[in-house]
Scaffold this active site. Structure first.
Site, PDB file in Angstrom:
ATOM      1  N   GLY A 190       6.417   1.431  -9.160  1.00  0.00           N
ATOM      2  CA  GLY A 190       5.839   0.304  -9.897  1.00  0.00           C
ATOM      3  C   GLY A 190       4.314   0.418  -9.923  1.00  0.00           C
ATOM      4  O   GLY A 190       3.677   0.324 -10.974  1.00  0.00           O
ATOM      5  N   HIS A 191       3.724   0.662  -8.732  1.00  0.00           N
ATOM      6  CA  HIS A 191       2.267   0.832  -8.668  1.00  0.00           C
ATOM      7  C   HIS A 191       1.839   2.033  -9.514  1.00  0.00           C
ATOM      8  O   HIS A 191       0.834   1.992 -10.212  1.00  0.00           O
ATOM      9  CB  HIS A 191       1.815   1.089  -7.222  1.00  0.00           C
ATOM     10  CG  HIS A 191       2.085  -0.040  -6.281  1.00  0.00           C
ATOM     11  ND1 HIS A 191       2.987   0.061  -5.242  1.00  0.00           N
ATOM     12  CD2 HIS A 191       1.563  -1.286  -6.204  1.00  0.00           C
ATOM     13  CE1 HIS A 191       3.004  -1.073  -4.560  1.00  0.00           C
ATOM     14  NE2 HIS A 191       2.162  -1.913  -5.122  1.00  0.00           N
ATOM     15  N   GLN A 239       1.849 -14.698 -10.513  1.00  0.00           N
ATOM     16  CA  GLN A 239       0.571 -14.120 -10.055  1.00  0.00           C
ATOM     17  C   GLN A 239      -0.230 -13.602 -11.249  1.00  0.00           C
ATOM     18  O   GLN A 239      -1.437 -13.841 -11.367  1.00  0.00           O
ATOM     19  CB  GLN A 239       0.856 -12.980  -9.068  1.00  0.00           C
ATOM     20  CG  GLN A 239      -0.359 -12.146  -8.721  1.00  0.00           C
ATOM     21  CD  GLN A 239      -0.072 -11.118  -7.638  1.00  0.00           C
ATOM     22  OE1 GLN A 239      -0.038 -11.462  -6.465  1.00  0.00           O
ATOM     23  NE2 GLN A 239       0.130  -9.866  -8.004  1.00  0.00           N
TER      24      GLN A 239
END
Ligand code: PAF
Length: 281
Positions: free
Chosen positions: A33-34, A150
């Site tokens: 994901g990162h 977020q």
């Protein structure tokens, strides 16, 4: 790729970056994901900076601050496969010195959803992100859509506090069974990890149900709950349908774009996932 741990050292390095700077903030324990965000930054920006900092301010007492995976060596190895100018990995003392008393607190989008279980969370995230933005001074910053609330809170802060930064969202990256990639997946045992695919199955069912014409929030949430309850290891924290922009709970019938999100415990590991469903009002 430079590893930098102090702010003055970072400022010196930053002064030599002429061009666009993409920033990927992380708490380490990096996964695909990162990496998808780093790749995106590589495509869009002249330089990419990644931060690795497990931010104490976003953990409440009793949460997993002390056990959160810290894997800087393997994170650096992974990042060395990409075009990363530098990794900023400060200590807690560097980021929060003894006279630290200034916080950023977004007050609208931060309420509800994640805040109900983690009331301290967004103030901690907002504060560290504002600090990191001031240190890194990126032109672009990349955030995953897995943490949907977020992302929206950060977009709002950038708008409200006039940070000259473009926020670029990245789609959720999933494991083979649909489980959204997260550093906390490392806490799950093999069986939990394979069964945790139920979160995404429930979201896909919801998407189909809405696409097929169901509009009743109650019926949609009932189906998600039923799907999640079919997995004995899953314990539902919340299931929510909110307006995709305002994050206000949708009442009665769904209309416009909605964010369906859920938080589910497997043992004491809290997993979150979401899906945005877009359809004309
Ligand atoms: O999503 C995360 O990993 C963290 O909340 C972030 C944005 C790096 C702030 O600590």
């Amino acid at each position: 790729m430079n590893l930098i741990v102090t702010i003055p050292e970072f400022r010196d390095a930053r002064a030599n970056l002429f061009g666009t700077v993409g920033f990927v903030p992380t708490m380490g324990a990096l996964h695909r994901g990162h990496m998808s965000l780093v790749k995106k930054s590589n495509q869009l920006c002249d330089f990419t900076v990644v931060s690795v900092f497990v931010n104490p301010a976003q953990f409440a007492a009793g949460e997993d601050l002390s056990t959160y995976p810290r894997t800087l060596d393997s994170d650096l190895k992974l990042l060395s496969n990409y075009n990363v100018e530098c990794v900023f990995a400060p200590t807690s003392e560097t980021m929060y010195n003894t006279d630290f008393s200034t916080f950023v607190d977004e007050n609208s989008l931060s309420s509800g959803l994640e805040s109900l279980s983690r009331p301290h969370f967004f103030k901690g995230v907002s504060t560290i992100i504002a600090k990191l933005f001031n240190i890194i001074q990126p032109s672009h910053a990349f955030f995953g859509e897995k943490d949907a609330q977020q992302l929206r809170v950060i977009q709002r802060i950038v708008e409200n506090l006039n940070f000259p930064i473009q926020i670029i969202p990245g789609p959720v990256v999933r494991e083979e069974n649909g489980l959204a990639m997260s550093s906390r997946n490392e806490y799950l045992n093999k069986e939990e990890r394979s069964r945790a695919g139920i979160l995404y199955s429930a979201l896909l069912k919801t998407q189909k149900q809405i696409t097929d014409g169901e509009r009743s929030v109650k019926k949609i949430i009932d189906l998600v709950r039923k799907t999640l309850h079919s997995e004995p290891l899953a314990k539902v924290d919340y299931i929510s349908i909110v307006n995709d922009k305002t994050l206000i709970e949708v009442q009665g019938d769904v209309s416009g774009d909605v964010l369906v999100s859920l938080a589910v415990y497997f043992s004491d590991i809290r997993l979150i996932d979401n899906i945005t469903i877009r359809f004309p009002e």
